[in-house]
Scaffold this motif. Structure first.
Motif, short mmCIF file in Angstrom:
data_model
loop_
_atom_site.label_atom_id
_atom_site.label_comp_id
_atom_site.label_asym_id
_atom_site.label_seq_id
_atom_site.Cartn_x
_atom_site.Cartn_y
_atom_site.Cartn_z
N LEU A 32 3.98 11.68 1.76
CA LEU A 32 4.36 10.47 1.02
C LEU A 32 5.24 9.57 1.86
CD1 LEU A 32 5.22 11.67 -2.58
CD2 LEU A 32 3.32 10.27 -1.89
N ARG A 33 4.98 8.27 1.78
CA ARG A 33 5.82 7.29 2.46
C ARG A 33 5.89 6.04 1.60
NH1 ARG A 33 4.23 4.83 8.12
NH2 ARG A 33 3.61 3.12 6.81
N VAL A 34 7.07 5.62 1.23
CA VAL A 34 7.25 4.42 0.43
C VAL A 34 7.19 3.23 1.37
CG1 VAL A 34 8.79 3.15 -1.09
CG2 VAL A 34 8.63 5.63 -1.28
N VAL A 47 5.92 -0.28 -6.90
CA VAL A 47 6.19 0.43 -5.65
C VAL A 47 4.87 0.67 -4.92
CG1 VAL A 47 7.18 2.52 -4.64
CG2 VAL A 47 8.16 1.57 -6.72
N VAL A 49 3.10 3.00 -2.25
CA VAL A 49 3.29 4.33 -1.67
C VAL A 49 2.05 4.70 -0.86
CG1 VAL A 49 3.61 6.77 -2.19
CG2 VAL A 49 4.75 5.05 -3.58
N GLU A 50 2.27 5.15 0.38
CA GLU A 50 1.17 5.61 1.21
C GLU A 50 1.07 7.12 1.07
OE1 GLU A 50 -0.48 4.79 5.65
OE2 GLU A 50 1.66 5.13 5.43
#
Length: 102
Positions: A32-34, A47, A49-50
Motif C-alpha cells: 500500500l502507498r498513499v 484518498v 491509494v496505490e
C-alpha cells in the motif's frame, strides 16, 4: 541482584528485536502507498491509494471507507512536476476527473 535485572532486560530486548525481525508485513500492508488525499467535508476525504498495479480512489468518512473508482496504475494521469508550479492535490484530482469524463 543488579546482574539479574540486566539479564532480564537483555532477554526482553532480544525477544522484542526477534519478533520485529521475524514478523513481516501482513497482507497488502507492504504494497500500500498513499499517493494523495484531499478533504471534501469536515470529516470526509478522497484518498488515492496505490495497491500493486492498481490505483484506488477511496472515499473516507467517519466510520467507513468506500471504493469510488479503481484503475490501472498506468492509466493514472501524470502529476505535474515541481517546475510547472505543482498545484495542490485537489486541483490535480479535479483536473484528472475532468480529463476522464471527456
Amino acid at each position: 541482584m543488579l546482574f539479574g535485572l540486566v539479564v532480564v532486560i537483555a532477554i526482553l530486548l532480544a525477544t522484542l528485536w526477534a519478533l520485529k525481525r521475524l514478523s513481516g508485513p501482513r497482507g497488502a500492508v507492504g504494497q500500500l502507498r498513499v499517493l494523495g488525499a484531499t478533504s471534501v467535508g469536515p470529516r470526509e476525504r478522497v484518498v488515492l491509494v496505490e495497491l500493486g498495479k492498481k490505483v484506488l480512489v477511496l472515499g473516507v468518512g467517519q466510520g467507513n471507507v468506500r471504493t469510488l473508482h479503481v484503475m490501472e496504475a498506468d492509466e493514472l494521469p501524470a502529476a505535474p512536476s515541481a517546475s510547472e508550479g505543482r498545484p495542490d492535490f485537489s486541483a490535480w484530482l479535479r483536473q484528472s476527473v475532468e480529463r476522464r469524463r471527456s
